[in-house]
Enzyme design. Structure first.
Site, PDB file in Angstrom:
ATOM      1  CD  GLU A  13      54.216  47.750 -56.340  1.00 32.21           C
ATOM      2  OE1 GLU A  13      54.450  47.756 -55.117  1.00 32.21           O
ATOM      3  OE2 GLU A  13      55.086  47.631 -57.206  1.00 32.21           O
TER       4      GLU A  13
HETATM    5  C1  LIG Z   1      54.794  41.944 -64.711  1.00 35.10           C
HETATM    6  C2  LIG Z   1      55.277  41.952 -63.303  1.00 35.10           C
HETATM    7  C3  LIG Z   1      56.004  43.047 -62.843  1.00 35.10           C
HETATM    8  C4  LIG Z   1      56.517  43.041 -61.541  1.00 35.10           C
HETATM    9  N1  LIG Z   1      57.311  44.081 -61.126  1.00 35.10           N
HETATM   10  C5  LIG Z   1      58.002  43.950 -59.948  1.00 35.10           C
HETATM   11  C6  LIG Z   1      59.028  44.880 -59.595  1.00 35.10           C
HETATM   12  O1  LIG Z   1      59.299  45.845 -60.302  1.00 35.10           O
HETATM   13  N2  LIG Z   1      59.730  44.648 -58.456  1.00 35.10           N
HETATM   14  C7  LIG Z   1      59.482  43.588 -57.640  1.00 35.10           C
HETATM   15  O2  LIG Z   1      60.156  43.426 -56.635  1.00 35.10           O
HETATM   16  N3  LIG Z   1      58.491  42.699 -57.939  1.00 35.10           N
HETATM   17  C8  LIG Z   1      57.752  42.854 -59.062  1.00 35.10           C
HETATM   18  N4  LIG Z   1      56.780  41.940 -59.398  1.00 35.10           N
HETATM   19  C9  LIG Z   1      56.469  40.867 -58.476  1.00 35.10           C
HETATM   20  C10 LIG Z   1      55.087  41.010 -57.826  1.00 35.10           C
HETATM   21  O3  LIG Z   1      55.072  42.086 -56.937  1.00 35.10           O
HETATM   22  C11 LIG Z   1      54.752  39.649 -57.157  1.00 35.10           C
HETATM   23  O4  LIG Z   1      54.551  38.717 -58.216  1.00 35.10           O
HETATM   24  C12 LIG Z   1      53.524  39.745 -56.283  1.00 35.10           C
HETATM   25  O5  LIG Z   1      53.803  40.514 -55.131  1.00 35.10           O
HETATM   26  C13 LIG Z   1      53.030  38.372 -55.820  1.00 35.10           C
HETATM   27  O6  LIG Z   1      54.083  37.577 -55.361  1.00 35.10           O
HETATM   28  P1  LIG Z   1      54.240  36.094 -55.944  1.00 35.10           P
HETATM   29  O7  LIG Z   1      54.166  36.166 -57.407  1.00 35.10           O
HETATM   30  O8  LIG Z   1      55.453  35.498 -55.335  1.00 35.10           O
HETATM   31  O9  LIG Z   1      52.957  35.322 -55.419  1.00 35.10           O
HETATM   32  P2  LIG Z   1      52.820  34.580 -54.019  1.00 35.10           P
HETATM   33  O10 LIG Z   1      53.330  35.448 -52.944  1.00 35.10           O
HETATM   34  O11 LIG Z   1      53.362  33.211 -54.139  1.00 35.10           O
HETATM   35  O12 LIG Z   1      51.238  34.485 -53.881  1.00 35.10           O
HETATM   36  C14 LIG Z   1      50.439  33.497 -54.556  1.00 35.10           C
HETATM   37  C15 LIG Z   1      48.990  33.629 -54.110  1.00 35.10           C
HETATM   38  O13 LIG Z   1      48.879  33.364 -52.693  1.00 35.10           O
HETATM   39  C16 LIG Z   1      48.214  34.422 -52.046  1.00 35.10           C
HETATM   40  N5  LIG Z   1      48.772  34.585 -50.712  1.00 35.10           N
HETATM   41  C17 LIG Z   1      50.067  34.552 -50.333  1.00 35.10           C
HETATM   42  N6  LIG Z   1      50.174  34.702 -49.004  1.00 35.10           N
HETATM   43  C18 LIG Z   1      48.917  34.865 -48.532  1.00 35.10           C
HETATM   44  C19 LIG Z   1      48.354  35.067 -47.238  1.00 35.10           C
HETATM   45  N7  LIG Z   1      49.115  35.170 -46.160  1.00 35.10           N
HETATM   46  N8  LIG Z   1      47.018  35.182 -47.132  1.00 35.10           N
HETATM   47  C20 LIG Z   1      46.240  35.100 -48.225  1.00 35.10           C
HETATM   48  N9  LIG Z   1      46.710  34.894 -49.471  1.00 35.10           N
HETATM   49  C21 LIG Z   1      48.021  34.783 -49.613  1.00 35.10           C
HETATM   50  C22 LIG Z   1      48.468  35.655 -52.925  1.00 35.10           C
HETATM   51  O14 LIG Z   1      47.474  36.635 -52.738  1.00 35.10           O
HETATM   52  C23 LIG Z   1      48.405  35.035 -54.317  1.00 35.10           C
HETATM   53  O15 LIG Z   1      47.075  34.935 -54.730  1.00 35.10           O
HETATM   54  C24 LIG Z   1      56.223  41.955 -60.674  1.00 35.10           C
HETATM   55  C25 LIG Z   1      55.459  40.884 -61.143  1.00 35.10           C
HETATM   56  C26 LIG Z   1      55.014  40.863 -62.430  1.00 35.10           C
HETATM   57  C27 LIG Z   1      54.246  39.660 -62.909  1.00 35.10           C
END
Ligand SMILES: Cc1cc2nc3c(=O)[nH]c(=O)nc-3n(C[C@H](O)[C@H](O)[C@H](O)COP(=O)(O)OP(=O)(O)OC[C@H]3O[C@@H](n4cnc5c(N)ncnc54)[C@H](O)[C@@H]3O)c2cc1C
Length: 599
Positions: free
Chosen positions: A440
């Site tokens: 989220e």
């Molecule tokens: C158990 C689990 C359940 C989930 N459930 C759902 C679901 O039901 N539906 C769904 O759609 N998704 C779901 N997700 C996905 C989840 O919402 C994402 O993993 C999360 O939003 C982060 O995205 P990412 O993993 O791609 O990380 P990334 O977007 O790659 O981020 C990596 C890091 O970079 C940082 N970062 C990225 N951009 C910036 C910026 N501009 N400025 C500063 N920092 C930045 C982030 O804060 C983070 O620390 C789930 C994930 C998990 C692990």
């Protein structure tokens, strides 16, 4: 064995005595039926369900996890039956409108029950939690026909819902998403692409799963302006709206993960699946915000859930575990040693948990009453509530999950080495909690949203809407000497909130990176101030009760003592955040990328 008892007394204190839910419902159109007697009856039944049905399944869910076999996901023993009881108990329909089969009760009453469900068993609670978000999205953006077809079945609990945003190359930056939606001659769309990390994407608990999916139309503009929102059912429907053949969407695998083992985290493959547009073309992200805001408040609740669970079990253990003697002389001379609850450092840990759990409860239920107003209030009330929610949602989501994780970790610490051992449940609480700071929108992303979009882009307007409320409260109580320690600190911090915002805003005009550099410290500062406001309100309420000779002296005195602890020992953390956020971006950006590690 760890266990959960629903904190009904504290929920009543927060909602009735502090936030005056009675007047709130009396003024809320359509909430007439939510009388105090009815609220009490619902909470008691909800407590029984959480304590007797869900809490015993918390450990089972962790140990068994979900299993995947050729596209079929099986939930842990007892999950399916518990869901059946949930549906039969009418819990799914509680806060939804009567015209789609709901009970028409306020959202905030639903959240009181969700708090108990989520604390008893977060992994299980995510299944109906995701459905609730899907229902809110359809309620706000679906056509009449879509509501009749899908919403009624979600509201009855016969079907569940999901939120399909994330793809392997994008979680935060949804502008990069690639899933395609091709218009079909019959008005539907063929959805193709792979979504990952989809919570409750596949399971055995309900007859159908309604996926709410973000995808791109052909020729859609690049980035976030070219995303549309679709309904994609697991099973297609026949002419009478009943489940028929299988749609071309399937679970490819489930993740093996750190915590929330009882909740299936799925890879979902859409292979030309039949979907239906919700809302206008290319406005999918705007519509999805309805889901995301529900989910963000729901995730804030997860922070409270893990704090409360940690607190309850830590207190039980600390009263029981005998180690060493109190520095000021034995407190249980008849025993071989004193219980560890006598030691100041153990009390520091327990009081931190208590401050976060009870302060978080006030924060969350305040927000949920604002949600009621955004749905049912007059135009003027709605405008103010919308503005407050836009400010408070990122703070609640990120701050309460950060403090929830701290409280869960302290739970492990109170148990000493035993906290590291599975059977006590404290390590599961830490593992289950950790995801709340990631999904989220991570803490970092919530912080950018708060400082950049909500505060600076509104020229501080949203912030002022809330600081005015704090200012008014301080003015009302500043004449009372008993409240001086709270009111003078709160009033000072409230003023400082505006001042530091201005300072960062000025710096950002010269260099935009100043926003990103200050944002997480700014969010944490904001969270501590918001929680200080709620602790001051709770202290005032408790004092009034004591003045009136309440026979619950212990309960109210503990509120005052916890407020004092919060102000003396937690609130000084704001100093570190102010110094860090005003230290500029150079200390982060000057080091060359190549110089982070030398291998
Ligand atoms: C158990 C689990 C359940 C989930 N459930 C759902 C679901 O039901 N539906 C769904 O759609 N998704 C779901 N997700 C996905 C989840 O919402 C994402 O993993 C999360 O939003 C982060 O995205 P990412 O993993 O791609 O990380 P990334 O977007 O790659 O981020 C990596 C890091 O970079 C940082 N970062 C990225 N951009 C910036 C910026 N501009 N400025 C500063 N920092 C930045 C982030 O804060 C983070 O620390 C789930 C994930 C998990 C692990």
């Amino acid at each position: 064995m760890p266990e959960y008892k629903a904190p009904l007394r504290d929920i009543k204190f927060v909602t009735e005595e502090v936030l005056d839910v009675k007047s709130h419902y009396a003024n809320l159109p359509g909430a007439e039926e939510a009388t105090p007697d009815m609220i009490a009856a619902i909470l008691e039944e909800g407590a029984k369900f959480a304590e007797r049905v869900l809490s015993p399944l918390n450990r089972v869910g962790d140990q068994q996890g979900c299993t995947f076999n050729d596209g079929v996901v099986t939930t842990p023993d007892g999950f399916k039956e518990a869901y059946q009881q949930y549906v039969e108990g009418g819990w799914a329909s509680l806060p939804h409108s009567e015209d789609v089969g709901g009970q028409g009760l306020p959202e905030s009453l639903g959240l009181m029950v969700t708090e108990m469900i989520g604390t008893a068993n977060w992994s299980w609670g995510m299944y109906p939690g995701l459905s609730h978000g899907a229902m809110n999205t359809l309620e706000s953006h679906g056509t009449q026909e879509q509501k009749q077809t899908y919403l009624t079945k979600l509201v009855s609990g016969e079907w569940t819902g999901t939120m399909c945003l994330t793809e392997s190359h994008c979680g935060t930056d949804l502008g990069l998403l690639k899933t395609k939606a091709e218009p079909q001659a019959d008005g539907s769309y063929a959805i193709s692409g792979t979504k990952i990390f989809i919570s409750a994407g596949e399971h055995d608990m309900a007859d159908n799963i309604i996926h709410i999916v973000l995808a791109r139309l052909p020729d859609a503009p690049a980035g976030t302006k070219g995303i549309s929102l679709f309904i994609v059912p697991k099973f297609n429907l026949d002419g009478s709206g009943e489940v028929s053949d299988r749609n071309a969407v399937a679970c490819g695998s489930i993740e093996h993960k750190m915590g929330i083992h009882g909740n299936a985290t799925c890879v979902m493959n859409f292979d030309g699946a039949k979907g239906f547009l919700i809302g206008p073309e290319n406005k999918g992200l705007n519509c999805m915000f309805t889901f995301m805001n529900t989910a963000r408040l729901g995730t804030a609740l997860q922070g409270l859930a893990h704090s409360e669970w940690a607190l309850q079990n830590s207190v039980t253990y600390a009263r029981d575990r005998l180690q060493m003697r109190s520095l000021s002389g034995p407190k249980a001379p008849e025993k071989a040693a004193d219980p560890i609850i006598v030691h100041p450092d153990v009390r520091r840990m327990l009081l931190t948990q208590k401050a976060f759990a009870e302060g978080g409860r006030a924060f969350i239920h305040y927000c949920s009453m604002l949600v009621d107003i955004t749905k049912k209030g007059s135009a003027e009330e709605k405008a103010e509530a919308d503005e407050l929610m836009s400010l408070l949602t990122p703070i609640a989501k990120a701050f309460l999950t950060e403090t929830g994780y701290e409280a869960a970790n302290l739970g492990m610490q109170v148990y000493g080495g035993h906290g590291f051992i599975s059977e006590w449940g404290m390590e599961q609480n830490v593992r289950d909690c950790r995801i709340s700071m990631l999904y989220e929108g991570t803490t970092g992303i919530q912080a950018l949203d708060l400082l950049g979009r909500k505060v600076l882009m509104s020229q501080g307007k949203t912030l002022k809407t809330f600081t005015k409320i704090i200012h008014k409260f301080c003015k009302e109580h500043k004449g009372d000497k008993r409240f001086k320690p709270y009111i003078s600190a709160l009033s000072k911090l409230n003023g400082e909130w505006g001042d530091i915002t201005l300072k960062i805003g000025m710096k950002a005009m010269r260099n935009k990176d100043e926003v990103g550099a200050a944002s997480v410290d700014y969010l944490m500062f904001s969270g501590y101030v918001v929680m200080a406001y709620f602790w001051a309100r709770m202290a005032v309420t408790a004092q009034v009760q004591l003045d009136e000779g309440s026979d619950e002296e212990g309960f109210y005195t503990a509120k005052l003592q916890t407020a004092t602890f919060y102000y003396d020992r937690i609130l000084p953390r704001t100093r570190t955040h102010v110094e860090a956020m005003l230290s500029g971006s150079d200390n982060l950006l000057s080091i060359d990328e190549e110089n982070f590690v030398f291998l």
